[in-house]
Scaffold this motif. Structure first.
Motif, short mmCIF file in Angstrom:
data_model
loop_
_atom_site.label_atom_id
_atom_site.label_comp_id
_atom_site.label_asym_id
_atom_site.label_seq_id
_atom_site.Cartn_x
_atom_site.Cartn_y
_atom_site.Cartn_z
N LEU A 1 -54.28 -101.83 116.25
CA LEU A 1 -53.88 -101.35 117.57
C LEU A 1 -54.26 -102.30 118.69
CD1 LEU A 1 -52.78 -99.03 119.37
CD2 LEU A 1 -55.10 -98.05 119.30
N ASP A 2 -55.42 -102.91 118.59
CA ASP A 2 -55.95 -103.74 119.67
C ASP A 2 -55.00 -104.84 120.11
OD1 ASP A 2 -58.44 -104.56 121.30
OD2 ASP A 2 -57.94 -106.41 120.23
N GLN A 3 -54.39 -105.52 119.17
CA GLN A 3 -53.49 -106.61 119.54
C GLN A 3 -52.33 -106.10 120.38
OE1 GLN A 3 -52.95 -108.42 115.59
NE2 GLN A 3 -54.01 -110.20 116.43
N TYR A 4 -51.76 -104.99 119.98
CA TYR A 4 -50.65 -104.43 120.73
C TYR A 4 -51.08 -103.90 122.10
CZ TYR A 4 -47.88 -104.88 116.49
OH TYR A 4 -47.21 -105.37 115.39
N LEU A 5 -52.26 -103.31 122.16
CA LEU A 5 -52.73 -102.78 123.45
C LEU A 5 -52.93 -103.89 124.48
CD1 LEU A 5 -55.24 -99.96 122.49
CD2 LEU A 5 -52.87 -99.74 123.27
N TRP A 6 -53.49 -105.00 124.03
CA TRP A 6 -53.69 -106.11 124.98
C TRP A 6 -52.36 -106.71 125.42
CZ3 TRP A 6 -57.65 -107.29 127.86
CH2 TRP A 6 -58.92 -106.84 127.48
N ILE A 7 -51.41 -106.82 124.51
CA ILE A 7 -50.09 -107.32 124.89
C ILE A 7 -49.43 -106.34 125.86
CG2 ILE A 7 -47.76 -107.83 124.04
CD1 ILE A 7 -49.15 -108.95 121.48
N GLU A 8 -49.56 -105.05 125.59
CA GLU A 8 -49.02 -104.03 126.49
C GLU A 8 -49.68 -104.11 127.86
OE1 GLU A 8 -49.90 -99.49 126.40
OE2 GLU A 8 -48.14 -99.80 125.13
N ALA A 9 -51.00 -104.30 127.88
CA ALA A 9 -51.71 -104.39 129.16
C ALA A 9 -51.22 -105.60 129.95
CB ALA A 9 -53.21 -104.50 128.92
N LEU A 10 -50.94 -106.68 129.26
CA LEU A 10 -50.47 -107.90 129.94
C LEU A 10 -49.04 -107.77 130.41
CD1 LEU A 10 -51.08 -110.92 130.63
CD2 LEU A 10 -50.00 -111.46 128.44
N VAL B 1 -53.91 -113.81 125.03
CA VAL B 1 -54.27 -112.50 124.48
C VAL B 1 -54.50 -112.60 122.97
CG1 VAL B 1 -53.31 -110.22 123.94
CG2 VAL B 1 -53.21 -111.09 126.28
N LEU B 2 -53.63 -113.31 122.27
CA LEU B 2 -53.80 -113.42 120.82
C LEU B 2 -55.07 -114.18 120.46
CD1 LEU B 2 -50.11 -113.97 119.68
CD2 LEU B 2 -51.48 -111.87 119.56
N LEU B 3 -55.42 -115.18 121.25
CA LEU B 3 -56.69 -115.87 121.01
C LEU B 3 -57.86 -114.91 121.15
CD1 LEU B 3 -56.04 -119.22 122.88
CD2 LEU B 3 -56.41 -118.93 120.43
N ARG B 4 -57.80 -114.05 122.15
CA ARG B 4 -58.86 -113.06 122.36
C ARG B 4 -58.92 -112.07 121.20
NH1 ARG B 4 -59.79 -107.96 122.04
NH2 ARG B 4 -61.39 -107.15 123.39
N THR B 5 -57.76 -111.69 120.68
CA THR B 5 -57.76 -110.70 119.61
C THR B 5 -58.27 -111.27 118.29
OG1 THR B 5 -55.43 -111.02 118.98
CG2 THR B 5 -55.91 -109.36 120.70
N ILE B 6 -58.18 -112.59 118.11
CA ILE B 6 -58.78 -113.21 116.92
C ILE B 6 -60.29 -113.01 116.96
CG2 ILE B 6 -59.31 -115.41 115.81
CD1 ILE B 6 -56.44 -116.30 116.45
N PHE B 7 -60.88 -113.22 118.12
CA PHE B 7 -62.32 -113.00 118.29
C PHE B 7 -62.66 -111.54 118.00
CE2 PHE B 7 -65.63 -111.46 121.20
CZ PHE B 7 -66.71 -112.16 120.71
N HIS B 8 -61.90 -110.64 118.57
CA HIS B 8 -62.12 -109.20 118.39
C HIS B 8 -62.00 -108.81 116.92
CE1 HIS B 8 -60.70 -104.94 118.43
NE2 HIS B 8 -61.69 -104.81 119.29
N GLU B 9 -61.01 -109.35 116.24
CA GLU B 9 -60.83 -109.04 114.82
C GLU B 9 -62.04 -109.51 114.01
OE1 GLU B 9 -57.65 -109.73 111.20
OE2 GLU B 9 -56.95 -109.65 113.27
#
Length: 159
Positions: free
Chosen positions: A51-60, A130-138
């Protein structure tokens, strides 16, 4: 898509592969256990990563995805497996979602990685950022899953 962006999607796929490899060793039963001292289980972490990846893309982008609404109630920030119900995606479904996601992201957003939007948290202005950030989060959640997995196996070994 330039070489740097192709590399980004390769990294997304590689890191997701590490997560999926770990999940091959997890049973559905163990994926649903919340060990003492933890707030969530492996299954929740799986859904949250997805979910996180999609939420950040949605937020952006401010582009709403109606399919995310149900996932938010189970896997969004501040949620818990205590709120799971019969409609919550199963362990196996989540593994499939996670396996498909890197390619889906590439197909859906690969041509938009450099498109600029008004900045959001941490100054992110592009889907690439955003995707770079989500790699860290993952990676953080991969460690959480690994820690839960180890706790569960140690508890089993003691029985």
């Amino acid at each position: 898509m330039n070489k740097r962006q192709e590399n980004l999607f390769q990294q997304l796929a590689n890191y997701r592969g590490e997560l999926l490899h770990l999940l091959e060793h997890v049973s559905e039963e163990k994926a649903n256990i919340i060990p003492a001292g933890f707030h969530n289980n492996i299954r929740w972490n799986m859904g949250h990563v997805y979910l996180d990846q999609y939420l950040w893309i949605e937020a952006l982008t401010k582009e709403k995805d109606i399919d995310l609404e149900a996932l938010k109630k189970w896997f969004g920030f501040g949620t818990s497996p205590k709120h799971f119900d019969d409609e919550t995606p199963s362990f196996e479904e989540l593994k499939k979602y996670l396996a498909q996601q890197p390619e889906q992201l590439k197909e859906q957003y690969g041509h938009r990685l450099s498109e600029e939007f008004p900045p959001i948290d941490m100054g992110m202005q592009t889907i690439e950022q955003v995707l770079l950030r989500t790699i860290f989060h993952e990676g953080m959640h991969l460690q959480a899953i690994l820690t839960i997995y180890r706790c569960l196996n140690e508890a089993t070994d003691l029985v």
